[in-house]
Design a protein around this motif. Structure first.
Motif, PDB file in Angstrom:
ATOM      1  N   ASP B 470     -50.165 -10.169 -76.016  1.00 55.59           N
ATOM      2  CA  ASP B 470     -50.325  -9.266 -77.161  1.00 55.59           C
ATOM      3  C   ASP B 470     -50.450  -7.818 -76.681  1.00 55.59           C
ATOM      4  OD1 ASP B 470     -50.143 -11.343 -78.908  1.00 55.59           O
ATOM      5  OD2 ASP B 470     -52.297 -11.511 -79.302  1.00 55.59           O
ATOM      6  N   ARG B 471     -51.183  -7.644 -75.609  1.00 54.37           N
ATOM      7  CA  ARG B 471     -51.280  -6.287 -75.050  1.00 54.37           C
ATOM      8  C   ARG B 471     -49.905  -5.805 -74.580  1.00 54.37           C
ATOM      9  NH1 ARG B 471     -51.079  -4.565 -70.255  1.00 54.37           N
ATOM     10  NH2 ARG B 471     -51.692  -6.494 -69.216  1.00 54.37           N
ATOM     11  N   LEU B 472     -49.124  -6.712 -73.964  1.00 54.38           N
ATOM     12  CA  LEU B 472     -47.786  -6.328 -73.491  1.00 54.38           C
ATOM     13  C   LEU B 472     -46.925  -5.834 -74.648  1.00 54.38           C
ATOM     14  CD1 LEU B 472     -46.860  -9.100 -70.890  1.00 54.38           C
ATOM     15  CD2 LEU B 472     -47.221  -6.666 -70.466  1.00 54.38           C
ATOM     16  N   ARG B 473     -47.045  -6.504 -75.779  1.00 58.45           N
ATOM     17  CA  ARG B 473     -46.235  -6.087 -76.928  1.00 58.45           C
ATOM     18  C   ARG B 473     -46.697  -4.702 -77.410  1.00 58.45           C
ATOM     19  NH1 ARG B 473     -42.524  -8.482 -81.285  1.00 58.45           N
ATOM     20  NH2 ARG B 473     -42.418  -6.634 -82.566  1.00 58.45           N
ATOM     21  N   ALA B 474     -48.016  -4.504 -77.432  1.00 61.73           N
ATOM     22  CA  ALA B 474     -48.545  -3.204 -77.864  1.00 61.73           C
ATOM     23  C   ALA B 474     -48.137  -2.119 -76.870  1.00 61.73           C
ATOM     24  CB  ALA B 474     -50.061  -3.277 -77.990  1.00 61.73           C
ATOM     25  N   LYS B 475     -48.144  -2.453 -75.610  1.00 65.13           N
ATOM     26  CA  LYS B 475     -47.742  -1.485 -74.578  1.00 65.13           C
ATOM     27  C   LYS B 475     -46.283  -1.090 -74.790  1.00 65.13           C
ATOM     28  CE  LYS B 475     -46.551  -2.714 -70.311  1.00 65.13           C
ATOM     29  NZ  LYS B 475     -46.533  -3.098 -68.886  1.00 65.13           N
ATOM     30  N   TRP B 476     -45.456  -2.092 -74.992  1.00 66.34           N
ATOM     31  CA  TRP B 476     -44.028  -1.829 -75.230  1.00 66.34           C
ATOM     32  C   TRP B 476     -43.860  -0.909 -76.437  1.00 66.34           C
ATOM     33  CZ3 TRP B 476     -41.207  -3.234 -79.624  1.00 66.34           C
ATOM     34  CH2 TRP B 476     -39.816  -3.022 -79.541  1.00 66.34           C
ATOM     35  N   HIS B 477     -44.588  -1.227 -77.495  1.00 68.31           N
ATOM     36  CA  HIS B 477     -44.444  -0.457 -78.725  1.00 68.31           C
ATOM     37  C   HIS B 477     -44.873   0.991 -78.519  1.00 68.31           C
ATOM     38  CE1 HIS B 477     -44.993   0.655 -82.994  1.00 68.31           C
ATOM     39  NE2 HIS B 477     -43.878  -0.049 -83.070  1.00 68.31           N
ATOM     40  N   SER B 478     -45.880   1.177 -77.696  1.00 71.90           N
ATOM     41  CA  SER B 478     -46.384   2.539 -77.486  1.00 71.90           C
ATOM     42  C   SER B 478     -45.380   3.407 -76.742  1.00 71.90           C
ATOM     43  CB  SER B 478     -47.719   2.510 -76.741  1.00 71.90           C
ATOM     44  OG  SER B 478     -47.507   2.195 -75.380  1.00 71.90           O
ATOM     45  N   ALA B 479     -44.354   2.786 -76.182  1.00 72.93           N
ATOM     46  CA  ALA B 479     -43.328   3.567 -75.470  1.00 72.93           C
ATOM     47  C   ALA B 479     -42.334   4.207 -76.441  1.00 72.93           C
ATOM     48  CB  ALA B 479     -42.580   2.678 -74.477  1.00 72.93           C
ATOM     49  N   ALA B 480     -42.387   3.823 -77.728  1.00 66.67           N
ATOM     50  CA  ALA B 480     -41.394   4.314 -78.693  1.00 66.67           C
ATOM     51  C   ALA B 480     -41.368   5.844 -78.761  1.00 66.67           C
ATOM     52  CB  ALA B 480     -41.672   3.729 -80.077  1.00 66.67           C
ATOM     53  N   SER B 481     -42.534   6.451 -78.647  1.00 71.61           N
ATOM     54  CA  SER B 481     -42.572   7.911 -78.747  1.00 71.61           C
ATOM     55  C   SER B 481     -42.330   8.574 -77.390  1.00 71.61           C
ATOM     56  CB  SER B 481     -43.928   8.353 -79.295  1.00 71.61           C
ATOM     57  OG  SER B 481     -44.952   7.874 -78.447  1.00 71.61           O
ATOM     58  N   LYS B 482     -42.160   7.781 -76.352  1.00 76.23           N
ATOM     59  CA  LYS B 482     -41.978   8.344 -75.014  1.00 76.23           C
ATOM     60  C   LYS B 482     -40.538   8.210 -74.518  1.00 76.23           C
ATOM     61  CE  LYS B 482     -46.314   9.511 -74.303  1.00 76.23           C
ATOM     62  NZ  LYS B 482     -46.805   9.309 -75.687  1.00 76.23           N
ATOM     63  N   VAL B 483     -39.781   7.282 -75.065  1.00 74.95           N
ATOM     64  CA  VAL B 483     -38.366   7.218 -74.686  1.00 74.95           C
ATOM     65  C   VAL B 483     -37.670   8.410 -75.341  1.00 74.95           C
ATOM     66  CG1 VAL B 483     -38.357   4.692 -74.436  1.00 74.95           C
ATOM     67  CG2 VAL B 483     -37.756   5.709 -76.642  1.00 74.95           C
ATOM     68  N   PRO B 484     -36.492   8.814 -74.850  1.00 75.15           N
ATOM     69  CA  PRO B 484     -35.834   9.990 -75.417  1.00 75.15           C
ATOM     70  C   PRO B 484     -35.663   9.863 -76.933  1.00 75.15           C
ATOM     71  CG  PRO B 484     -34.706   9.273 -73.429  1.00 75.15           C
ATOM     72  CD  PRO B 484     -35.729   8.234 -73.725  1.00 75.15           C
ATOM     73  N   ALA B 485     -36.002  10.937 -77.640  1.00 73.94           N
ATOM     74  CA  ALA B 485     -35.950  10.929 -79.104  1.00 73.94           C
ATOM     75  C   ALA B 485     -34.508  10.936 -79.575  1.00 73.94           C
ATOM     76  CB  ALA B 485     -36.682  12.152 -79.639  1.00 73.94           C
ATOM     77  N   PRO B 486     -34.246  10.415 -80.775  1.00 78.65           N
ATOM     78  CA  PRO B 486     -32.884  10.459 -81.292  1.00 78.65           C
ATOM     79  C   PRO B 486     -32.457  11.897 -81.546  1.00 78.65           C
ATOM     80  CG  PRO B 486     -34.407   9.734 -83.003  1.00 78.65           C
ATOM     81  CD  PRO B 486     -35.181   9.790 -81.719  1.00 78.65           C
ATOM     82  N   VAL B 487     -31.157  12.125 -81.510  1.00 75.89           N
ATOM     83  CA  VAL B 487     -30.630  13.454 -81.839  1.00 75.89           C
ATOM     84  C   VAL B 487     -30.104  13.372 -83.265  1.00 75.89           C
ATOM     85  CG1 VAL B 487     -28.912  15.202 -81.289  1.00 75.89           C
ATOM     86  CG2 VAL B 487     -29.992  13.888 -79.453  1.00 75.89           C
ATOM     87  N   ILE B 488     -30.693  14.172 -84.137  1.00 76.10           N
ATOM     88  CA  ILE B 488     -30.279  14.112 -85.538  1.00 76.10           C
ATOM     89  C   ILE B 488     -29.481  15.355 -85.866  1.00 76.10           C
ATOM     90  CG2 ILE B 488     -31.091  14.081 -87.926  1.00 76.10           C
ATOM     91  CD1 ILE B 488     -33.438  12.346 -86.869  1.00 76.10           C
TER      92      ILE B 488
END
Ligand SMILES: Cc1ncc(C[n+]2csc(CCOP(=O)(O)OP(=O)(O)O)c2C)c(N)n1
Ligand code: SF4
Ligand SMILES: [Mg+2]
Lengths: 351, 603
Positions: B470-488
């Motif tokens: 469960d922690r691994l899933r939360a850790k993965w999710h927390s990377a969403a704001s750290k991977v390169p942001a989309p270009v809009i």
């Protein structure tokens, strides 16, 4: 189930090594293997070898694959990092780890299933690369952990527990190692610590890939009558060709050897391995001789043991890759970063 | 279809591979680039060493579009095997140049094109003695003819030849002579230049021409990677070649000849994966370049690195699958494979570069993210990005950059703490601390892919197991704001519909969108650059009624990922799929969007 830690009580007058540590300081978690399993004896021999060599436990690294044998890296050197990788793939993880930091002492533990079937490719290639590590192959002729199927080291005609004979020729790790140019090749027996502990010590001190094939009977699935990897069979056909002792670097190392009786091999660390010949005309420094001695022994149904081949002259992986002595993981980033100005220069050819 | 014009046309060169045409074609493209006019180059080559058809396409685009157009205005047909196909592909009004040493009357079956013949073979046979020169010099001869027809600057071409053969000066004169043969023949026999040709501009200042694999290899050098392991596979090989080349230039001690890096050519991809895991576990930044078949083989190890929390950087230069597929053709077909590679509940971080510039940047980010989140990170490039030379802004570097080694305890820190537990979430950020072998007795732990509790001990207890995953899933999710942001890229007017795309689709999508906009169809556009999807992705999806998902695979893999990982309802997403293996062109996207919009009555 969680892992247990062995109680850590010191006895009075217990022998200590050069670091002031006792043998129990080299223990790990309590073994969960079957009572009488050969692998537990090998674990004890490995712990003793590290103790006698006075290696700081945390400066050692243990790597393993998957199997009962591979589990044993948890059962010694609790202060060393361990990496229990995936089935048959320990050699690659070890290769990367050794590449990153050559200053530590690496020991790999595997089984005959792990090394000779699923992992045969990686096993052979680690030897070819001469990765600086000791690889202990705990050989019981079966897959212990998956309950007794024949492994690739099972001898022709050896009987399974339910009586079926093995009908395919075995892969002998020692012959294989010699044929791919391994630089330290030995065979031992879990039941003979007198022989095994010195072999492990020599193997740990060897610069390059050291293989010890250790006959290590599986009491649950391959210790019955008709099995050629049982305790009884091994004791009966066991043949010591040569005895090896590692002597640490010291002043009195230059003792005279009675040529023919003792053969000295100088090690990279300044120590010496003293090979004591038990068999006439056999010189482990000569690979071809080792191969023919092995073939003869096979013909006579003997299990040839001892340090069967050693070559201290062949460059190890680090030397082959011209790497500097400083571990890769200690090179500061400032030395690795070419910088902005250099990046501009490098792109001249792209304009 | 669009008309050819000055600085706006496509030239396609049809050759036989192994005849030395690649360098001639590269020279033509570079000459136009040096004349200050933007170019897009695509090499379509066979999985073979000699004798099969190969094409090189150069789009000359003063406006600086980044994708293919889909037109061919000028074909240099040097491969008799593909004459028919090449003839058919030429746009009406186009020009076909061929070797008329052997006349080909059937070219005259198309009255809507102009056919120009030059006896390249005869000219070269008369001028050169060696058999090999006669073949090689035909390439340089057509470079000369094309230069005359397109009004290319001969000084620029001569300079390029001198650079190309700087280490073999004897060849310079030979090549210049061949160029002159073709050039003079054209001047004498044809009206030069053609109505569409190249005029010098100043639109390429500050730009370089570089391929994505070279840029990614260079990125690994700048990231401070010291270890790489790989197994040769098209189209990833040139990434390791580049890393090796730059290490050889930059990281070998001049006095001792000793190396500050180690590259191992593994026995297979399984071993390459194990090696980089071992090196990263032991504190050396490491990586492996591969392609789809390699990822398939590495899967067990990827799950191990995920569960045991070991940094791992993988470059997947995607090629056409399934199985061996078409090894030299491009696709984006490993998106879902990489997102969830390995058995069990696994999910990974993905980075999607759209050009070589981003390959460089993301190579560095991948190493930082892998160490920060202690997990596998995939950089999903493809053949188009990886192996074609792209015109991009010159790569730049911030000298204040320091690698993010993540939560790595030093000897001193270990000295201070009472007890170390490998998988304990001490800071409440889902990321545990890690230690390196050899640093301190207190730092030791047992790394395993088998069940473990938060202290790092072996377990078969369901509760203790769940706590970790469960922690691994939360850790993965927390990377969403750290991977390169989309270009809009919003449309000029408020739009109710949008486009989502990824990676090498970008140039074609942007151009199609802009052209549709000019015709009154307004669409917002978001290019995804990372996985897990960030809030911006969720927001874009929520903000639009209908969204076209443009990608290069048969099964709408990105769209599938959006459906699985965001709240978007299925009916909102419309797949636009290109999977022939050729790099995407804007006309394909334009037509598909136009048709989809018409069917759905989107204005
Ligand atoms: C990919 C994969 N396949 C199969 C297994 C199941 N498996 C676990 S241990 C083992 C055999 C181990 O045999 P050996 O290396 O001889 O070790 P022993 O138990 O005999 O010491 C197998 C097949 C696995 N863990 N992973
Ligand atoms: S099954 Fe065999 S190899 Fe495994 S622990 Fe028991 S005795 Fe040892
Ligand atoms: Mg076994």
């Amino acid at each position: 189930m969680t892992s247990f830690t062995k109680p850590h009580i010191r006895r009075k007058n217990e022998p200590v090594n050069k670091l002031g540590l006792v043998r129990a300081d080299y223990d790990g978690a309590m073994s969960t293997l079957c009572a009488g399993c050969g692998h537990d004896s090998v674990t004890a021999s490995m712990a003793r070898a590290f103790f006698e060599l006075s290696i700081e436990p945390h400066r050692a690294v243990k790597v393993s694959g998957i199997g009962c044998s591979s589990k044993t890296t948890a059962y010694f050197l609790r202060e060393a990092h361990g990496n229990n990788t995936v089935h048959g793939r320990m050699p690659s993880v070890a290769t990367g780890a050794v590449a990153a930091n050559s200053a530590l002492t690496y020991i790999g533990v595997s089984g005959d299933g792990d090394s000779l079937s699923i992992g045969l490719g990686q096993f052979v290639h680690a030897m070819r690369r001469n990765v600086n590590m000791l690889y202990v192959l705990e050989n019981n002729g079966v897959y212990g952990l998956t309950k007794g199927q024949f492994s690739a080291s099972a001898d022709l005609g050896s009987l399974a527990k339910r009586g079926a004979p093995n009908e395919m020729p075995p892969i002998d790790p020692v012959s294989l190692a010699l044929s791919v140019g391994a630089t330290f090749v030995a065979r031992g027996f879990s039941g003979d610590r007198e022989q095994l502990v010195p072999l492990i010590k020599a193997g740990l001190k060897h610069k390059g890939f050291g293989l010890i094939d250790v006959i290590s009977p599986c009491v649950s699935f391959n210790d019955h009558k008709g099995s050629t990897k049982s305790y009884a069979h091994t004791y009966q056909y066991y043949h010591k060709a040569v005895h090896a002792d590692y002597v640490a670097p010291s002043k009195d190392i230059k003792v005279c050897y009675d040529e023919g009786e003792i053969m000295p091999v100088e090690m990279h660390d300044g120590g010496v391995i003293r090979l004591r010949k038990l068999e006439k005309g056999f010189d482990p420094r000569d690979r071809a001789a080792a191969m023919s001695a092995l073939a003869n022994a096979q013909k006579n149904d003997e299990i040839l043991t001892g340090l069967l081949h050693i070559d201290e002259t062949h460059p190890d992986m680090h030397a082959l890759n011209k790497m500097e002595d400083r571990p890769l993981n200690e090179i500061p980033y400032a030395e690795l970063n070419p910088g902005a100005a250099k990046l501009h220069d490098l792109q001249k050819g792209f304009r | 279809m669009s008309e050819a014009a000055i600085n706006d046309f496509v030239i396609k060169l049809a050759n036989v591979n192994g005849t030395g045409s690649a360098s001639a074609n590269g020279l033509l493209m570079k000459a136009i680039f040096r004349m200050g006019v933007p170019v897009v180059g695509k090499n379509v080559f066979p999985s073979n060493i000699q004798g099969l058809p190969t094409w090189y396409e150069i789009r000359v685009t003063e406006k600086g579009y980044r994708g293919r157009s889909g037109d061919v205005h000028f074909i240099v047909a040097m491969n008799a095997e593909t004459y028919e196909r090449d003839l058919a592909e030429l746009s009406p009004g186009g020009v076909l140049l061929y070797d008329n040493t052997w006349p080909r009357p059937h070219f005259l079956t198309r009255p809507d094109i102009q056919v120009l013949g030059v006896p390249f073979a005869r000219l070269c046979n008369d001028a050169f003695k060696a058999a090999r020169s006669r073949i090689l010099m035909k390439n340089m001869a057509y470079v000369g003819t094309v230069a005359a027809l397109l009004n290319l600057d001969l000084d620029v071409i001569h300079q390029l030849v001198r650079e190309m053969f700087s280490t073999k000066p004897k060849l310079i004169d030979l090549n210049l002579q061949a160029i002159a043969l073709g050039y003079d023949y054209a001047k004498e026999h044809f009206d030069c230049p053609l109505p569409f040709s190249v005029q010098s501009r100043d639109n390429t200042a500050g730009k370089v021409m570089i391929d994505g694999n070279t840029a990614a290899g260079l990125g690994c050098v700048y990231a401070g990677a010291t270890f790489g392991a790989w197994y040769p596979i098209t189209p990833s090989t040139s990434l390791m070649d580049a890393f090796a080349k730059y290490c050889d230039q930059l990281r070998v001690d001049v006095d001792t000849d000793l190396h500050k890096y180690c590259i191992i050519q593994a026995e297979d991809e399984l071993a390459a994966a194990g090696m980089i895991i071992g090196a990263a576990w032991n504190g050396a930044r490491s990586f492996t370049p591969t392609s789809g078949p390699g990822i398939s083989l590495m899967s067990e190890f990827i799950g191990f690195a995920y569960y045991a929390e070991i940094p791992m950087v993988l470059f997947d230069i995607q090629r056409v699958g399934p199985s061996t597929g078409m090894p030299t053709r491009t696709q984006q077909c490993d998106i879902q494979l990489c997102a969830y590679a390995s058995h069990g509940d696994t999910r990974h971080l993905l980075l999607f570069p759209a050009d070589p510039g981003e390959c460089f940047e993301m190579a560095v980010q991948a190493h930082d993210l892998a160490e920060r989140f202690q997990t596998p990170v995939f950089v999903l490039s493809d053949i188009d990005i990886g192996m074609n030379d792209w015109m991009v802004d010159e790569l730049t570097w911030d000298d204040s950059y320091q690698p993010d080694r993540g939560k790595l305890l030093s000897t001193e820190e270990l000295e201070k703490i009472e007890k170390f537990h490998r998988y304990l979430d001490v800071d409440g950020d889902h990321i545990p601390y890690r230690t390196l072998p050899g640093t301190h007795p207190k730092g030791a732990y047992f790394t395993r892919g088998s069940g473990h509790n938060k202290f790092g001990g072996y377990t078969e207890d369901g509760q203790a197991y769940k706590e970790v995953v469960d922690r691994l899933r939360a850790k993965w999710h927390s990377a969403a704001s750290k991977v390169p942001a989309p270009v809009i890229s919003p449309s000029k007017k408020k739009a109710c519909c949008g486009i989502i795309s990824v990676g090498s689709c970008d140039g074609a999508v942007l151009e199609a969108r802009d052209r549709l906009e000019a015709e009154g169809l307004h669409l917002d556009y978001m290019r995804i650059r990372g996985f897990p999807f960030s809030d911006e992705v969720e927001q874009f999806v929520a903000d639009h009624d209908e969204i076209f998902v443009v990608e290069q695979n048969r099964d709408a893999q990105l769209m599938g990922l959006l459906l699985l990982e965001t709240d978007v309802p299925r009916e909102k997403l419309i797949p636009i799929l290109h999977y022939s293996g050729e790099p995407l062109d804007y006309q394909f996207v334009y037509s598909a969007l136009q048709e989809a919009a018409r069917v759905r009555k989107i204005a």
